[in-house]
Design an enzyme around this catalytic site. Structure first.
Site, PDB file in Angstrom:
ATOM      1  N   LEU A 102       0.839  -1.192   0.000  1.00  0.00           N
ATOM      2  CA  LEU A 102       0.000   0.000   0.000  1.00  0.00           C
ATOM      3  C   LEU A 102       0.872   1.239   0.000  1.00  0.00           C
ATOM      4  O   LEU A 102       1.884   1.296   0.713  1.00  0.00           O
ATOM      5  CB  LEU A 102      -0.898   0.014   1.244  1.00  0.00           C
TER       6      LEU A 102
ATOM      7  N   HIS B 244     -24.722  16.366  11.613  1.00  0.00           N
ATOM      8  CA  HIS B 244     -25.869  15.820  10.880  1.00  0.00           C
ATOM      9  C   HIS B 244     -26.256  16.792   9.759  1.00  0.00           C
ATOM     10  O   HIS B 244     -26.312  17.992   9.987  1.00  0.00           O
ATOM     11  CB  HIS B 244     -27.052  15.633  11.819  1.00  0.00           C
TER      12      HIS B 244
END
Length: 462
Positions: free
Chosen positions: A316, A441
């Site tokens: 990676l 939110h």
């Protein structure tokens, strides 16, 4: 003959990050690179160009499938493959030139050419020999071969050839159901190709959470990709315009064939250390030709170090970056450390797949008691508004201490969401710590909080 404190061989994520960090710490630093541009496989023919094509084709998918429902008209978009390739190439150029700028800014010398190590403390590039107190092998990896499959990068291609096909194939066969095969398969499926993935194992993305793998296969199949699992590829016959893949189904040992316009060989990668002279130098290699190192990344030859894809561990870019950063600090007399338990893995399809730490399978194998907190994106308002409600967040925590042991996400922006959990694990946090942290939110990240709540008394929106 130039003399340096440290010479990095290879300018991929491990080499260039290590070189910049070493220079920041006051070491006279050089980096050897034989390509015309810096950045290694990742920036030139790997991470960056593939993400450009994934982004472009995801936009195409959105236009074809979701725009009308949002009240956006204008007709079906046309694909200009040449223009898309130009866009990809421009993205590559911006990134590679950015590394060149950073080298100049930090006074890292770019030694252009291919390196060998004739003796400890010496790096030969062309006819010149440079001396260094420390040499760091950051030479990366190359596509692994498969018996019976000859690559020409036109009809039978690796990921490199898949990024620059002259035309969009009508039929694409992908050998290998791992990250590279599924990402590139996803690109061409969105462009209209009939994509068939042949995988030797009886599952996709080996090493990942099994529930995620099954869900992922189901979603990709719904997107039009086909899968043949338990397929042992015997060979590929190729002409100038098409190919035929021969394989055996392991379940009944029956011989099968699959015809395609292009075959992508995506069976993994192997360390690229050819030409460095490591055998002559006496550097110990594993059976898989990985460079063996100690806890300080030093090889069996004093003063010669290795990082990234050249050594053991997940191949990676960000793992290589962390090792480059760490070895630079070690060479500068600092601690230098990589926490391998918190290195995430990401697959950049849509939905994305991300993971960190233990899976249910590894915990069961170890006999460790754990609990599972899971939350579906179907319960996330932002995901539903964005046509991205497929998938879930799964958090694994110790049954007694509640400490987070691992996490697995399949869903929108999974590759970004996973890092909140990585940070929590780095600090030894409990699932309750995540559950009690206020999340904005409406955001996708609320699904992470809900999964953490599910490790306790239960999610609120499930």
């Amino acid at each position: 003959m130039a003399s340096y404190d440290v010479i990095f061989i290879g300018s991929g994520p491990g080499g260039y990050v290590g070189a910049i960090r070493a220079a920041q710490l006051g070491l006279r630093t050089a980096c050897v690179e034989g390509r015309e541009t810096l950045g290694g496989t990742c920036l030139n023919v790997g991470c960056i160009p593939s993400k450009a094509l994934l982004h472009a084709t995801h936009m195409l998918h959105e236009a074809e499938h979701n725009f009308a429902e949002m009240g956006l008209g204008g007709g079906k978009p046309k694909v200009d493959w040449g223009k898309m390739q130009s866009y990809k190439d421009d993205v590559i150029a911006q990134n590679t030139k950015g590394i060149e700028f950073l080298f100049k800014k930090n006074k890292v010398d770019w030694i252009k050419g291919w390196a060998s190590i004739p003796a400890p403390g010496k790096v030969k590039v062309g006819d010149d020999v440079h001396e260094a107190r420390a040499i760091v092998i950051a030479s990366g990896s190359e596509s692994a071969s498969l018996p019976g499959v000859e690559v020409d990068e036109k009809v039978v291609v690796t990921s490199t050839g898949a990024l620059e096909l002259g035309r969009i194939p009508k039929r694409l066969a992908v050998i290998g159901g791992g990250v590279i095969g599924l990402e590139m398969g996803s690109v061409y499926a969105r462009l209209g190709a009939q994509v068939t993935v042949l995988e030797y194992l009886d599952r996709l993305i080996p090493g990942n959470d099994m529930e995620v793998a099954r869900t992922f296969q189901r979603i990709l199949k719904k997107q039009g990709m086909e899968f043949i699992l338990g397929a042992a590829v015997q060979g590929v016959e190729a002409t100038r315009t098409k190919a035929k893949v021969s394989y055996t189904l392991k379940k009944d040992d029956s011989a099968q064939t699959l015809e395609a316009d292009v075959v992508l060989l995506a069976t993994g990668r192997r360390p690229f250390t050819d030409g460095l002279g490591l055998d002559t130098l006496g550097v110990t290699l594993s059976k898989r030709r990985q460079v063996e190192v100690d806890g300080r990344y030093e090889t069996s030859v004093k003063g010669v170090y290795a990082i990234g894809d050249a050594i053991t561990g997940p191949m990676l870019a960000h793992k290589a970056e962390d090792e480059g950063y760490a070895v630079a600090e070690i060479l500068a007399g600092q601690a230098g450390h990589v926490n391998y338990a918190t290195i995430p893995g990401v697959i950049y399809t849509h939905p994305e797949v991300a993971s960190v730490g233990e899976t249910e399978e590894t915990l069961k194998e170890a006999g460790r008691a754990y609990k599972v907190g899971k939350f579906s994106f179907m319960g996330n308002g932002r995901a539903k508004a964005n046509f991205a409600a497929d998938g879930f967040v799964k958090i694994l925590a110790d049954k007694d201490t509640d400490r987070i042991l691992g996490a697995h996400i399949i869903g929108p922006m999974a590759g970004d969401l996973i890092h909140e959990i990585c940070v929590a694990m780095e600090f030894g946090a409990a699932a309750e710590d995540l559950a009690r942290t206020c999340h904005a939110h409406p955001t996708y990240s609320e699904a992470v909080r809900e999964a953490a709540l599910a490790c306790g008394d239960g999610a609120l929106h499930a």
